[in-house]
Motif scaffolding. Structure first.
Motif, PDB file in Angstrom:
ATOM      1  N   UNK A  21     -33.486 -94.098  18.679  1.00  0.00           N
ATOM      2  CA  UNK A  21     -33.090 -92.913  17.916  1.00  0.00           C
ATOM      3  C   UNK A  21     -31.879 -92.188  18.498  1.00  0.00           C
ATOM      4  N   UNK A  22     -31.306 -92.750  19.553  1.00  0.00           N
ATOM      5  CA  UNK A  22     -30.209 -92.081  20.244  1.00  0.00           C
ATOM      6  C   UNK A  22     -29.053 -91.741  19.323  1.00  0.00           C
ATOM      7  N   UNK A  23     -28.696 -92.642  18.417  1.00  0.00           N
ATOM      8  CA  UNK A  23     -27.568 -92.404  17.517  1.00  0.00           C
ATOM      9  C   UNK A  23     -28.022 -92.187  16.078  1.00  0.00           C
ATOM     10  N   UNK A  24     -29.279 -91.757  15.909  1.00  0.00           N
ATOM     11  CA  UNK A  24     -29.824 -91.512  14.568  1.00  0.00           C
ATOM     12  C   UNK A  24     -29.916 -90.006  14.318  1.00  0.00           C
ATOM     13  N   UNK A  25     -29.966 -89.596  13.056  1.00  0.00           N
ATOM     14  CA  UNK A  25     -30.035 -88.163  12.743  1.00  0.00           C
ATOM     15  C   UNK A  25     -31.414 -87.542  12.955  1.00  0.00           C
ATOM     16  N   UNK A  26     -32.417 -88.337  13.265  1.00  0.00           N
ATOM     17  CA  UNK A  26     -33.776 -87.831  13.447  1.00  0.00           C
ATOM     18  C   UNK A  26     -33.959 -87.261  14.861  1.00  0.00           C
TER      19      UNK A  26
ATOM     20  N   UNK B 170     -39.085 -86.427  13.662  1.00  0.00           N
ATOM     21  CA  UNK B 170     -38.797 -85.575  12.501  1.00  0.00           C
ATOM     22  C   UNK B 170     -37.384 -85.862  12.018  1.00  0.00           C
ATOM     23  N   UNK B 171     -37.252 -86.123  10.728  1.00  0.00           N
ATOM     24  CA  UNK B 171     -35.926 -86.430  10.187  1.00  0.00           C
ATOM     25  C   UNK B 171     -35.386 -85.367   9.244  1.00  0.00           C
TER      26      UNK B 171
END
Length: 231
Positions: free
Chosen positions: A67-72, A104-105
């Motif tokens: 999730x490091x480069x994800x918007x969540x 959480x997204x």
């Protein structure tokens, strides 16, 4: 002279039959950890076991990397999720939980106080003191609030129970996986796979005696006892 007003604290241990809200929750001692489900308080002590922490670390490390480069947003306990029902104000909320791991997204899913909407993905790591609550009470809670995917991880049994939210808003029958070499996909996040070979702690080395050897030794001991009695 300076007079101080003493404000009573609605401590849940003193009123076990009472139901509580988030407003009550905020008055409880900061050094204690509690969850509220349907207004009922659940004590979060004692602290997690070694096995619990090893499993947590293995799971969180993989999730954090993905999730490091994800918007969540990825969170871990202690972190409050205030799950309001329709018509409830902030102070009236009856469900406040601290999942072991949650994602959480929703852009407005968190604020400075914690989570303000249900997570998309929750993992609870089971212990003897929480297993019943996590399997029954929290499953119903997460289903009611629309958590898309709910995992229960059993460190000792090496079992993972998985619930997926249906289009009708229910979990239905769980998928149960067992084994130390599991690789499970997270359906809520296509492309995310958890490798449990780096999650579960190593099993203790147990030396098992042969039953035949044990019986022979017991028979020898019994024979010696008879000789001593007749001697």
């Amino acid at each position: 002279m300076l007079w101080l007003e003493v404000v009573p604290v609605a401590h849940p241990l003193r009123s076990p039959e009472q139901t509580y809200t988030y407003a009550d929750y905020l008055t409880w001692p900061e050094g204690e950890r509690w969850e509220l489900i349907d207004g009922e308080p659940y004590d979060m002590t004692p602290a997690p076991s070694t096995a619990h922490q090893i499993v947590f670390r293995g799971l969180f490390r993989q999730l954090d990397a993905w999730f490091l480069d994800k918007p969540c947003h990825l969170f871990s306990a202690p972190y409050d999720f205030r799950l309001a029902r329709e018509g409830e104000s902030e102070n009236q909320i009856r469900d406040v939980v601290q999942p072991d791991i949650a994602v959480v997204c929703a852009p407005d899913g968190v604020d400075e106080k914690g989570g303000r909407k249900a997570p998309d993905f929750v993992i609870e790591i089971l212990s003897p003191s929480t297993a019943s609550k996590d399997h029954i009470v929290k499953r119903r809670l997460y289903e009611r609030h629309g958590v898309k995917e709910y995992w229960l991880v059993h460190p000792d049994e090496r079992i993972v129970t998985v619930y997926h939210l249906s289009p009708e808003g229910t979990y239905g029958k769980a998928d149960i996986f067992a084994g130390e070499d599991l690789r499970l996909e997270v359906a809520a996040f296509p492309g995310l796979t958890i490798d449990f070979t780096t999650v579960f702690p190593p099993r203790p080395n147990i030396t098992r005696e042969s039953p035949a050897r044990y019986l022979a030794e017991r028979q020898g001991e019994q024979g010696n006892d008879k000789e001593e009695r007749h001697g």
